[in-house]
Each structure stands twice: as C-alpha cells, then as structure tokens.
Design an enzyme around this catalytic site. Structure first.
Site, short mmCIF file in Angstrom:
data_model
loop_
_atom_site.label_atom_id
_atom_site.label_comp_id
_atom_site.label_asym_id
_atom_site.label_seq_id
_atom_site.Cartn_x
_atom_site.Cartn_y
_atom_site.Cartn_z
N TYR A 37 4.03 35.14 71.08
CA TYR A 37 4.64 34.45 69.94
C TYR A 37 3.88 33.14 69.67
CZ TYR A 37 7.74 32.44 66.57
OH TYR A 37 8.21 31.90 65.40
N LYS A 88 3.62 20.05 54.10
CA LYS A 88 2.75 20.67 55.12
C LYS A 88 2.32 22.07 54.66
CE LYS A 88 2.79 21.88 60.08
NZ LYS A 88 3.02 23.30 60.23
N TYR A 123 12.47 23.37 57.10
CA TYR A 123 12.32 24.68 56.45
C TYR A 123 13.36 24.68 55.37
CZ TYR A 123 8.72 26.82 59.22
OH TYR A 123 7.50 27.13 59.76
N SER A 127 10.79 20.53 64.53
CA SER A 127 11.00 21.69 63.65
C SER A 127 12.47 21.89 63.29
CB SER A 127 10.49 22.94 64.37
OG SER A 127 10.92 24.10 63.69
N HIS A 175 -1.22 26.59 59.22
CA HIS A 175 -0.15 26.99 60.14
C HIS A 175 -0.75 27.65 61.40
CE1 HIS A 175 4.38 27.43 59.84
NE2 HIS A 175 4.16 28.09 60.96
N ARG A 179 -0.63 24.16 69.53
CA ARG A 179 -0.60 25.01 70.72
C ARG A 179 -0.95 24.30 72.04
NH1 ARG A 179 -2.60 28.67 66.59
NH2 ARG A 179 -1.30 30.54 66.39
N ARG A 191 -8.32 20.92 69.43
CA ARG A 191 -8.26 21.22 70.87
C ARG A 191 -8.85 20.12 71.73
NH1 ARG A 191 -5.34 24.07 68.74
NH2 ARG A 191 -5.31 26.34 68.61
N ARG A 209 -1.27 31.45 61.34
CA ARG A 209 -0.11 32.32 61.58
C ARG A 209 0.49 32.89 60.30
NH1 ARG A 209 2.10 31.33 66.58
NH2 ARG A 209 4.32 31.38 66.08
N THR A 223 7.61 22.16 55.04
CA THR A 223 6.57 23.17 55.26
C THR A 223 6.62 24.19 54.13
OG1 THR A 223 6.65 22.82 57.63
CG2 THR A 223 5.73 24.92 56.88
N ARG A 269 2.83 39.57 61.41
CA ARG A 269 2.29 39.06 62.68
C ARG A 269 2.20 40.22 63.68
NH1 ARG A 269 5.31 33.15 63.45
NH2 ARG A 269 4.47 32.22 61.54
C1 LIG Z 1 4.84 28.84 68.35
C2 LIG Z 1 4.62 28.08 67.08
C3 LIG Z 1 5.72 27.72 66.33
C4 LIG Z 1 5.55 27.00 65.15
N1 LIG Z 1 6.65 26.58 64.46
C5 LIG Z 1 6.51 25.83 63.37
C6 LIG Z 1 7.65 25.32 62.70
O1 LIG Z 1 8.77 25.54 63.10
N2 LIG Z 1 7.43 24.57 61.59
C7 LIG Z 1 6.18 24.30 61.11
O2 LIG Z 1 6.03 23.63 60.09
N3 LIG Z 1 5.08 24.76 61.74
C8 LIG Z 1 5.22 25.51 62.86
N4 LIG Z 1 4.12 25.94 63.52
C9 LIG Z 1 2.78 25.54 63.04
C10 LIG Z 1 2.35 24.21 63.68
O3 LIG Z 1 3.12 23.14 63.21
C11 LIG Z 1 0.88 23.89 63.40
O4 LIG Z 1 0.65 23.95 62.03
C12 LIG Z 1 -0.06 24.86 64.11
O5 LIG Z 1 0.38 25.09 65.43
C13 LIG Z 1 -1.47 24.29 64.15
O6 LIG Z 1 -2.35 25.21 64.72
P1 LIG Z 1 -2.89 25.06 66.23
O7 LIG Z 1 -1.69 25.07 67.12
O8 LIG Z 1 -3.72 26.28 66.44
O9 LIG Z 1 -3.67 23.79 66.32
C14 LIG Z 1 4.26 26.67 64.70
C15 LIG Z 1 3.15 27.05 65.46
C16 LIG Z 1 3.32 27.74 66.63
C17 LIG Z 1 2.10 28.09 67.45
C1 LIG Z 2 14.81 36.35 58.04
C2 LIG Z 2 13.74 36.10 58.99
C3 LIG Z 2 12.86 34.96 58.60
C4 LIG Z 2 12.12 34.46 59.76
C5 LIG Z 2 11.40 33.23 59.47
C6 LIG Z 2 10.89 32.58 60.72
C7 LIG Z 2 10.18 31.33 60.42
C8 LIG Z 2 9.19 30.93 61.45
C9 LIG Z 2 9.59 29.75 62.18
C10 LIG Z 2 8.64 29.25 63.19
C11 LIG Z 2 7.24 29.11 62.74
O1 LIG Z 2 6.90 28.37 61.87
C12 LIG Z 2 6.21 29.91 63.39
O2 LIG Z 2 5.03 29.78 63.02
O3 LIG Z 2 6.53 30.70 64.28
#
Ligand SMILES: Cc1cc2nc3c(=O)[nH]c(=O)nc-3n(C[C@H](O)[C@H](O)[C@H](O)COP(=O)(O)O)c2cc1C
Ligand SMILES: CCCCCCCCCCC(=O)C(=O)O
Length: 394
Positions: A55, A268, A160, A136, A292, A347, A327, A295, A186, A195
């Site tokens: 994840y 963002k 969100y 978040s 992101h 990460r 990194r 992702r 975001t 994914r």
């Molecule tokens: C496990 C995971 C969860 C994330 N959850 C969020 C989130 O809840 N809200 C958000 O704006 N970005 C989320 N992101 C994106 C990060 O804020 C960020 O943009 C991203 O990790 C940057 O890439 P990097 O980790 O490869 O440097 C998430 C990323 C990861 C890896």
């Molecule tokens: C109804 C299902 C919608 C699910 C949306 C999940 C949003 C992702 C939240 C975390 C995140 O940003 C990430 O990259 O992981």
C-alpha cells in the site's frame, strides 16, 4: 591506536549527525537503522505485512513512480569552490513564516497500517526535529489529538474535500480551532487510481474502518449515521464511501471553501502551469507540485519536471512547494534551485515509522537534514535561500 572524538565540541550543524554516527562507530556501535533509503525500505518490507508494505510502496502502475526518481538524475548540481561555508542556514520562509529547514512531513493517510503509533508517533518525531507536519484527512488519529503532539511545531491540515459542504466546513474549522496553520486541499485524488499492487491483494484499509478517525470524530459526519460510529462500523464505512469522492468539483467551488476558513489554503497535486495560475486567481495561497508519489496518474509527468513551469507561472506571487521523489539531500537542493520554497517528505518517513516508530521517523529526518547541510556546504553555498537555477548545471 584509536583517538577519541567528541562530537559535542564540533560546531553546531545538522551535518554533525554524520560525526555522531562515526563517533558511535569508534565505540563499536553500528547504526540501528540501515543508512541507505533503499535498505531502509527493504527492512520495512521485512517487518510489514505484504499488503501494508505494498500500500505504501506501490503506485498506479509504476512508471511515474520510477520517473519521479530518474528525472532527478537529469538535474545536476554545479558546485563552487573556496567560498566560506563555516556558518550555514537551512531555513526557508513558507506562507510568511520562517521555518528552520525546507522539510515538511507529507500527508500520508492511514498510518496505523504502518505502526501502532501512527500519526501520533510521527507528530512527536516532527516536534523533536521541528519539521512541520501536514496531517491527512484519512488519518488514524483525530486531528485534535495529533495537533497536541506537535507542541510548538507547525501543523497543516490536508483536506480530502468531501462532496458534502457542511462536512468540509466542519473539518477545516476543527483544524483551525485545533491550531493548524494552513489547509492543504489535495486535488489529484477525486477517486482512487487503478492501483495494481493493492488490487492484487484486494486491499483497501479504509473499507475495514481504518484511517477514518477524523470522520468518526466529526459531528457533521456522525449526524449522517443512525448509531454512534463505534456501534456500527459498516455504516461508517458506507457513509464515508458516499461522502469521500466529489468528482463534479471544479475551480468555481473553491470560493465556498475560501469562505469557510481564515487559514491560508494550499492546493496539492498541481502539475500544469495554467492550473497554478487558476489557483492564484481563486485566491489560494500556494500550490504543491506533486504527482502524489506516482500513485494517481500512471504515465504522468515526473513531478520534478513540472516544477520549473509552475514556478515560472506563479512563483513570484504565491508559494510553490514540491513533493514526489525526494529521497536524499541533493534532491532537496535541486528542488529548491528550481524554485521550490519547501519540500515534503513522503515514503522515507513511512519506512522509518515501520522500522522503529517515532525514533525511526526522527532518525530519517535527522539524516536527511545532515545530508542537506553537507551537500549545501560542499556545493559552496552557505544558505538554501542563496540557491537558484545557476546552482544547477546548464
Ligand atoms: C501510503 C501513502 C498515503 C498517502 N496518503 C495521502 C493522503 O492522505 N493525502 C495526500 O494528500 N497525499 C497522500 N499521499 C501522497 C503524499 O502526500 C506525497 O504526495 C507522496 O508520498 C510523495 O511521493 P514520495 O513519497 O514518493 O516522495 C500518500 C502517499 C503514500 C505513499
Ligand atoms: C470509496 C473509496 C474511495 C477511496 C479513496 C481513498 C483515498 C486515498 C487516501 C490515501 C491516499 O492519498 C493514498 O495515496 O493512498
């Protein structure tokens, strides 16, 4: 013969963390956590359940994630010699406030899948190193509880943006009341991308009720439930999945959000210069150039390749932050030389959290700060504010 070395007498610089590690070596102690980012991720992979590891590690496909890294290699620092670098300043001014370094903790949702301490441990680490944290919306602890752990360190709240305006208003006003200093909206996650790694494991933690603490603690969200959230988690998840996504939102909707809070708002997930201009026109205070972490849009531009265009479009009029692929210290210098005001760490801190909770996150941040400090000095610069595109090879 082993000569003694006292790191306490060395000048005060983040880079001294390096000397501290060598000094421990003189006592026969090796670092507990692997030094290289890649090795730390490998350790995290050993300790995490596979679905949780993927994840965090996975993308939407994997070419954009890879491009986020390989694109950095096309920008090369151009060091200068014989400059005085005995005193160094890593500080940056973001949204009008001076912070001690360019680092911020990126919003990462549902951290309970990484470590029990989750966002509370990360907030304590952020406070210990004075690195501002962006929390978040889909966090495992409520925003008020996380804010308390930050103490005097800055916190921003990532929204969100739900399809229910009353809920959006409630979340941002709770954040404002709790002491968060900015709202990050975001834009790149109107829905979850395709994914492959998560689909492979049929894994989405939110559907098990994880990462929903800000919803279950919210009066507007709870008013939409028949029973208290703890009594019917299935209903919580159903209601959450009904309100989470807002695919119809457009730039015009920002006006209502702008009216809902006095806090600065930062968008963002901006990659196109024209979107940055729209953000400015909508009265926003900053943008975060980000894909992101690869992702969301498989095949999208590497985030660092989008940075200069956005800076050229709006950098003189609003703050431009950056994430996706940071990194090492050199990555931070390159992003700042291209015009970023600050950078978000994603990460890497998650792997520190997985390996050693709060202490692991702290160590990741201290190492990155040391690397930034040493790389800054070795490129002949005494302050990050002094970097510009001239600091990069043409
Ligand atoms: C496990 C995971 C969860 C994330 N959850 C969020 C989130 O809840 N809200 C958000 O704006 N970005 C989320 N992101 C994106 C990060 O804020 C960020 O943009 C991203 O990790 C940057 O890439 P990097 O980790 O490869 O440097 C998430 C990323 C990861 C890896
Ligand atoms: C109804 C299902 C919608 C699910 C949306 C999940 C949003 C992702 C939240 C975390 C995140 O940003 C990430 O990259 O992981």
């Amino acid at each position: 013969m082993t000569r003694s070395f006292d790191v306490a007498t060395a000048p005060e610089h983040y880079g001294n963390h390096q000397l501290g590690i060598y000094a421990q070596g003189l006592k026969g102690q090796l670092p507990e956590l692997p030094l290289r980012y890649e090795d730390m991720e490998a350790r995290a992979r050993e300790v995490l359940p596979p679905a949780a590891y993927w994840y965090v590690a996975g993308g939407a496909g994997e070419t954009s994630m890879a491009a986020n890294r390989s694109a950095f290699d096309r920008y090369r620092l151009l060091p200068r010699m014989l400059t005085d670098v005995s005193q160094r300043d890593l500080g940056r001014t973001v949204l009008g406030k001076r912070q001690v370094s360019p680092l911020m903790i990126a919003p990462l949702g549902v951290q309970e899948i990484i470590h029990d301490q989750a966002e509370l441990g990360v907030a304590r680490a952020a406070a210990a190193v004075d690195v501002p944290m962006i929390l978040s919306t889909v966090s495992s602890f409520a925003l008020e509880d996380v804010r308390k752990e930050l103490g005097t360190t800055s916190g921003w709240y990532q929204l969100y943006w739900p399809n229910d305006d009353a809920l959006a208003t409630s979340l941002v006003q709770r954040a404002e009341k709790a002491g968060y200093e900015a709202i990050v909206v975001t834009l790149d996650t109107k829905m979850l991308a395709w994914r492959e790694r998560d689909l492979d494991g049929a894994y989405l933690p939110f559907l098990k009720g994880q990462g929903l603490a800000n919803y279950t603690s919210d009066p507007v969200f709870c008013a939409g439930l028949e029973k208290p959230p703890q009594d019917d988690m299935r209903a919580v998840v159903k209601h959450w999945s009904d309100v989470f996504a807002a695919p119809a939102r457009t730039w015009d909707d920002l006006a209502r959000l702008r009216d809902a809070t006095k806090l600065p708002i930062v968008l963002k997930g901006v990659l196109h210069p024209e979107d940055a201009i729209k953000a400015r026109e909508a009265g926003m205070d900053g943008v975060i150039v980000s894909n992101h972490g690869g992702r969301q849009v498989e095949g999208s531009i590497a985030a660092i390749d989008a940075l200069a265009g956005v800076v050229d479009a709006v950098g003189a009029r609003m703050d431009v932050l950056f994430d996706s692929g940071i990194r090492r210290g050199a990555d931070v210098l390159k992003a700042i030389a291209l015009g970023a005001d600050a950078v978000l760490i994603g990460r890497p801190f998650a792997w520190g959290l997985a390996c050693a909770g709060q202490a692991g996150v702290e160590e990741v941040l201290r190492r990155l700060l040391a690397d930034i400090d040493l790389t800054l000095a070795l490129t002949g610069n005494d302050s990050l504010d002094g970097l510009s595109r001239v600091s990069l090879a043409p």
